[in-house]
Design an enzyme around this catalytic site. Sequence first.
Site, PDB file in Angstrom:
ATOM      1  CD  GLU A 500      16.818  -1.909 -57.454  1.00  0.00           C
ATOM      2  OE1 GLU A 500      15.667  -1.275 -57.907  1.00  0.00           O
ATOM      3  OE2 GLU A 500      17.820  -2.010 -58.077  1.00  0.00           O
TER       4      GLU A 500
HETATM    5  C1  LIG Z   1      18.530 -12.571 -53.436  1.00  0.00           C
HETATM    6  C2  LIG Z   1      18.869 -11.083 -52.948  1.00  0.00           C
HETATM    7  C3  LIG Z   1      19.609 -10.106 -53.415  1.00  0.00           C
HETATM    8  C4  LIG Z   1      20.013  -8.781 -52.728  1.00  0.00           C
HETATM    9  N1  LIG Z   1      21.036  -8.020 -53.271  1.00  0.00           N
HETATM   10  C5  LIG Z   1      21.318  -7.023 -52.466  1.00  0.00           C
HETATM   11  C6  LIG Z   1      22.323  -6.140 -52.921  1.00  0.00           C
HETATM   12  O1  LIG Z   1      23.048  -6.461 -53.827  1.00  0.00           O
HETATM   13  N2  LIG Z   1      22.951  -5.122 -51.717  1.00  0.00           N
HETATM   14  C7  LIG Z   1      22.169  -4.836 -50.932  1.00  0.00           C
HETATM   15  O2  LIG Z   1      22.526  -3.974 -50.108  1.00  0.00           O
HETATM   16  N3  LIG Z   1      20.957  -5.709 -50.517  1.00  0.00           N
HETATM   17  C8  LIG Z   1      20.719  -6.554 -51.243  1.00  0.00           C
HETATM   18  N4  LIG Z   1      19.711  -7.302 -50.790  1.00  0.00           N
HETATM   19  C9  LIG Z   1      18.751  -6.868 -49.651  1.00  0.00           C
HETATM   20  C10 LIG Z   1      17.774  -6.434 -49.916  1.00  0.00           C
HETATM   21  O3  LIG Z   1      17.519  -5.237 -50.471  1.00  0.00           O
HETATM   22  C11 LIG Z   1      16.661  -6.563 -48.492  1.00  0.00           C
HETATM   23  O4  LIG Z   1      16.467  -8.135 -48.401  1.00  0.00           O
HETATM   24  C12 LIG Z   1      15.753  -5.788 -48.471  1.00  0.00           C
HETATM   25  O5  LIG Z   1      15.802  -4.603 -48.386  1.00  0.00           O
HETATM   26  C13 LIG Z   1      14.574  -6.175 -47.234  1.00  0.00           C
HETATM   27  O6  LIG Z   1      15.311  -6.456 -46.040  1.00  0.00           O
HETATM   28  P1  LIG Z   1      15.148  -7.677 -45.253  1.00  0.00           P
HETATM   29  O7  LIG Z   1      15.367  -8.994 -45.952  1.00  0.00           O
HETATM   30  O8  LIG Z   1      15.992  -7.610 -44.187  1.00  0.00           O
HETATM   31  O9  LIG Z   1      13.804  -7.748 -44.669  1.00  0.00           O
HETATM   32  P2  LIG Z   1      13.208  -6.994 -43.458  1.00  0.00           P
HETATM   33  O10 LIG Z   1      13.658  -5.463 -43.504  1.00  0.00           O
HETATM   34  O11 LIG Z   1      13.330  -7.772 -42.238  1.00  0.00           O
HETATM   35  O12 LIG Z   1      11.695  -6.636 -43.983  1.00  0.00           O
HETATM   36  C14 LIG Z   1      10.612  -7.913 -43.576  1.00  0.00           C
HETATM   37  C15 LIG Z   1       9.357  -7.576 -44.026  1.00  0.00           C
HETATM   38  O13 LIG Z   1       8.964  -6.617 -43.217  1.00  0.00           O
HETATM   39  C16 LIG Z   1       8.462  -5.451 -44.048  1.00  0.00           C
HETATM   40  N5  LIG Z   1       8.703  -4.161 -43.637  1.00  0.00           N
HETATM   41  C17 LIG Z   1       9.899  -3.608 -43.033  1.00  0.00           C
HETATM   42  N6  LIG Z   1       9.886  -2.516 -42.550  1.00  0.00           N
HETATM   43  C18 LIG Z   1       8.530  -2.042 -42.781  1.00  0.00           C
HETATM   44  C19 LIG Z   1       7.740  -0.959 -42.546  1.00  0.00           C
HETATM   45  N7  LIG Z   1       8.238   0.173 -41.897  1.00  0.00           N
HETATM   46  N8  LIG Z   1       6.659  -0.941 -43.165  1.00  0.00           N
HETATM   47  C20 LIG Z   1       6.094  -1.866 -43.534  1.00  0.00           C
HETATM   48  N9  LIG Z   1       6.410  -2.939 -43.921  1.00  0.00           N
HETATM   49  C21 LIG Z   1       7.937  -3.148 -43.375  1.00  0.00           C
HETATM   50  C22 LIG Z   1       9.039  -5.725 -45.489  1.00  0.00           C
HETATM   51  O14 LIG Z   1       8.501  -5.232 -46.585  1.00  0.00           O
HETATM   52  C23 LIG Z   1       9.442  -7.536 -45.492  1.00  0.00           C
HETATM   53  O15 LIG Z   1       8.340  -7.689 -46.158  1.00  0.00           O
HETATM   54  C24 LIG Z   1      19.301  -8.418 -51.685  1.00  0.00           C
HETATM   55  C25 LIG Z   1      18.373  -9.533 -50.927  1.00  0.00           C
HETATM   56  C26 LIG Z   1      18.071 -10.524 -51.613  1.00  0.00           C
HETATM   57  C27 LIG Z   1      16.910 -11.639 -50.964  1.00  0.00           C
END
Ligand SMILES: Cc1cc2nc3c(=O)[nH]c(=O)nc-3n(C[C@H](O)[C@H](O)[C@H](O)COP(=O)(O)OP(=O)(O)OC[C@H]3O[C@@H](n4cnc5c(N)ncnc54)[C@H](O)[C@@H]3O)c2cc1C
Length: 830
Positions: A500
């Site tokens: 989220e």
């Molecule tokens: C266990 C689990 C359950 C999930 N369930 C769902 C689900 O049901 N449905 C769904 O759609 N998604 C789901 N997700 C996805 C989740 O919402 C994403 O993992 C999350 O949005 C982050 O995306 P990412 O993991 O690709 O990280 P990335 O986007 O690759 O980010 C990597 C890091 O960079 C930081 N970052 C990225 N952009 C910026 C910025 N502009 N400024 C500062 N920092 C930044 C992030 O905070 C993070 O620390 C789930 C994820 C997990 C791990």
Amino acid sequence: MVELLFCVALLAGIIAMGMYKAPLWGWAAGLAVAALVWQSETVHGQVGLVGALLWLFAIGFGALAIPGIRRNHVSARVLGLVKGTLPKVSDTEQQALDAGTVGFDAELFSGTPDWDKLRAVAPVVLTPEERAFLDGPTEELCRLIEDWQVRHAEREIPEKIWDFVKSNGFLGMLISKEHGGLGFSAQAQSLIIGKIASRSPDVVTIVMVPNSLGPGELIEKYGTEQQKHYFLPRLARGDEIPCFALTGPTSGSDAATMRDIGTVFRGPDGKPAIRLSWDKRYITLGPKATLLGLAFRLFDPENLLGKGENVGITVAMIPTNHPGVQIGRRHLPSGAAFPNGPNWGRNVVIPVDWIIGGEAMAGHGWRMLMECLAAGRAISLPSSATAGAKTMLRFSSAYARIRRQFGLPVGRMEGVEEPLARLVETAYASEAARAATASMVSRGERPAVISALMKYQTTERMRQAVNDAFDIHGGRAICDGPSNYLQSAYQMVPVGITVEGANILTRSLITFAQGALRSHPYLYAEIKAAQNPDRERALDEFDAALADHVSFSFANACGGFFHNVTGGWFAPAPNKAFDTANWYSQLARCSRSFAFVADLTVASLGGSLKTKQKLSGRLADALSELYILACVLKRYEDDGRLSSDRTFVDLAAQNGLYRFQEALRGVIDNFPVASARWAMRIVAFPLGMPYRPAPDWLGHRAVKLVLDAPEVRDRLTRYIYVSHDVEDPTGLLEVTLKKVVAAEEPEKKLERAVRTGQIRRYHGVDWIGEAMEKGIVTESEGQQLREVEALTARVIAVDNFDPAALKPNYRTASSLRGQNGRGYGTAAAE
Ligand SMILES: Cc1cc2nc3c(=O)[nH]c(=O)nc-3n(C[C@H](O)[C@H](O)[C@H](O)COP(=O)(O)OP(=O)(O)OC[C@H]3O[C@@H](n4cnc5c(N)ncnc54)[C@H](O)[C@@H]3O)c2cc1C
């Protein structure tokens, strides 16, 4: 001397007029009077430099008070200057900004919070039906859960748990009664989710996900009547298991850039249909889902829907058994057991009717998601994280009282007292903020800024709470097995941090950047005016907002300086604040400083604020501290100002104000514009840093209360599940704690005897028998000690295993890939 007095009076007058937002003509008149007094015989006798300056400003303000002059000669120039520097608002940002509501956050941004607005938020109130559900089926569900069975033996949510949640309506808490759901308030949902989370962070996901952003909520809010009548009762009964897929391999935090695409074409029956290709991952409940909520970008090259070629982000629901839907494979998120996995499809054809809300809602997906998230972020994760923190306190306070080293319960040692005191503060403050925020959502608010700060603050505090609990438990926390009651929380910490909106993004980009735009009283109006293509209207709107903005900024500069120089003594507190009046005054003082620094930050950095994330992250922290502390004061009042709680309020207030100060200091020290940096320092910290962390004695008092007063411990950990079953590892803790407290006196006698060498405490020696024989303890005390000894041995025991029983976990990655045929799995591998 008279001249000096005049200058002091002039300064006081300027501060007072600034603080009370005197109108421009008032400034002109006031300065003219001051000039006349200055040049009178009693003071200086001639105009001089001071008099000339006073006349200059009086004339300047007088000119500005004439709307035509101000608009055409000042506002027009400022508008021209700031057009390029004000933050630009993209389409997706605009929808996010429009999605939420502004609530108490705006009060903190104003510098003069109206406490009655927070006091008007209801305390925790449940209907009799909600209360019965919390005390009945929710308790029963918690009793049914066997953590080790879930996490290890089955690595799956057992069918009996699924059956129980479905048959009791847990999956339809947010669905209205009209459509077969329970129609519970946000407060009730928050408490139910929290209680389950306190028992099993794995099991709570299967209740949390259907009750947060996903098909249920989206259909309830935006679905067509047909969709509502068909799907909602099925979702409420658990005939359909939903999941919601937004995230993909290339679009995580930047979800709006998804590459998942739907193309409208004319189907064989002549009706428009959609051909979809997508690749999603991390989707919770995906492997068990029967109904997939899918977000994708919709294009309509033949304009069959009449919305142009680029329709925009759209959400549809697709039965998972629909031809071409690839779903069912699992990820292993932190080794946890809840279902989570990828899904994908290539050229899958669906009817347009499957768009949530039908054709009319095609292209409105982003707005729908942002609206739901603005409220949803305030419920699921803050509830489960707060419950997690309270659970860590409950377990750790018991263990620290039971576990003895160096002849003492470890909780009595100052080193352990420190993390315990942190746990107490977190449990009290997070619950205060959770309850107030859930009540805001219950009354219809969608507090976008508050929900963002609550999401990252409560999950970060929970991360610290889990670490503290681990430290307090030592090796007992680390070795996994059926008797380990901490591992599940440890496994789930990174999940709460990441989902989220990952915390780094939420803290450093969303909370303050969005907050500054939404909660600031004038900034959004200025940006909108600046973006208005009609120059004359733009100037009218900008002129109105700018005049108020300047007076607002000046009021905060004067108010901040005044309250900081006078230590907050004159800062307002609400009626009947009684013993917390000082904390209200300090909050009002800090709110002034925050409002001034925030304002100057936006004015100086403009659009580049988005890239100055270290500054905006600290400002988010400062805002969070103010909000959480305000909620702490509210909780104290709502709970009836209990004398023991005053210790927790003082602890939270002192530490919260200190953290606020450090966050603001970090902004100022690193601010790139020197003049702004100096102005901020003079207003916010004219006499240096006023706040210190809570003293050691306060932490000691708080921990003593928790260790010695069971009713206080119960109140601090209210609403979580508490087992009293001695066969349950957490129930064993509770039972043993009571016996240990009751045996305190004989325990002391025994320890003394061991220390002085009267009895020998070694394996194979019956030292309690020896103590009874030597008259060190009585017969009944000896029996008491034997019971405590046996129970304590069970509490401190860790599991060990036959290596063969652990074997399946040692299978190599390559054997797993070989066995399953796919190593890294999603559409990219096809
Ligand atoms: C266990 C689990 C359950 C999930 N369930 C769902 C689900 O049901 N449905 C769904 O759609 N998604 C789901 N997700 C996805 C989740 O919402 C994403 O993992 C999350 O949005 C982050 O995306 P990412 O993991 O690709 O990280 P990335 O986007 O690759 O980010 C990597 C890091 O960079 C930081 N970052 C990225 N952009 C910026 C910025 N502009 N400024 C500062 N920092 C930044 C992030 O905070 C993070 O620390 C789930 C994820 C997990 C791990």
